[in-house]
Design a protein around this motif. Structure first.
Motif: not given
Length: 149
Positions: A68-74, A9-11, A80-84, A3-5
Motif C-alpha cells: 500500500f505505501p508503494a502504491l500510494h507513492g506511485m 516499482r521495484r519494491r 481513497a481506494d487504499l483507505a477502503r 528514480g523514486m517511481l
C-alpha cells in the motif's frame, strides 16, 4: 521523481511474489476449512479457521507495510481506494475473530457456511480491487504485471 517511481516499482514487484504465494496458501487453507465445515468436525473447523485468520493477518501486514505505501507513492489518486482496502482488512479480521469466538453456530440463524461465504465473497472483490490498483501502478511506470495475484 523518476528514480523514486523506479524504486517504488521495484519494491512493489518484489512484494508481488510474496503476495502470490500468500494468496495460494490462503486458498489452500480455505479449501481445508470448507472441507472441515462440510464434515462438521468442530476441532478441524476451529483449527483451519484459526490458520486462515493467522495467514490473513500476515498477508495484510505485507500489504499495509509494503504494497500500500508503494502504491500510494506511485499513484496519489489511489489514496481513497487504499483507505477502503485497509478498512476491509479490519472487517475481515474482526469477522473471523467473531467466528472463532462463537464456534460453529453463528447466531441469528446464520450458519457458519453462510458467514464464511459472505466474508469470502467480499474478499474476492477486495482482491480484484488490489489487482486493479497494482496493474494500474505498474502500467503507469511502463511495466505490466505478468500474472494473476
Amino acid at each position: 521523481m523518476e528514480g523514486m517511481l523506479t524504486g517504488l516499482r521495484r519494491r512493489l514487484e518484489r512484494a508481488l511474489s510474496r503476495m502470490e504465494d500468500q494468496h495460494r496458501l490462503l486458498r489452500e487453507i480455505a479449501d481445508h476449512l470448507d472441507g472441515a465445515v462440510a464434515s462438521g468436525a468442530q476441532a478441524d473447523i476451529e483449527r483451519w479457521l484459526g490458520r486462515f485468520f493467522d495467514a490473513l493477518r500476515s498477508h495484510f501486514d505485507l500489504e499495509e507495510s509494503v504494497v500500500f505505501p508503494a502504491l500510494h507513492g506511485m499513484m496519489e489518486s489511489a489514496r481513497a481506494d487504499l483507505a477502503r482496502l485497509e478498512v476491509d482488512h479490519g472487517y475481515f479480521l474482526e469477522r473471523l475473530a467473531e467466528l472463532l469466538e462463537a464456534g460453529t453456530p453463528c447466531g441469528g440463524g446464520q450458519t457458519l457456511i453462510d458467514a464464511l461465504g459472505v466474508v469470502r465473497e467480499r474478499m474476492r472483490a477486495h482482491e480484484r480491487t488490489e489487482e486493479d490498483l497494482i496493474e494500474s501502478a505498474l502500467a503507469q511506470t511502463g511495466h505490466a504485471s505478468d500474472g494473476d495475484l
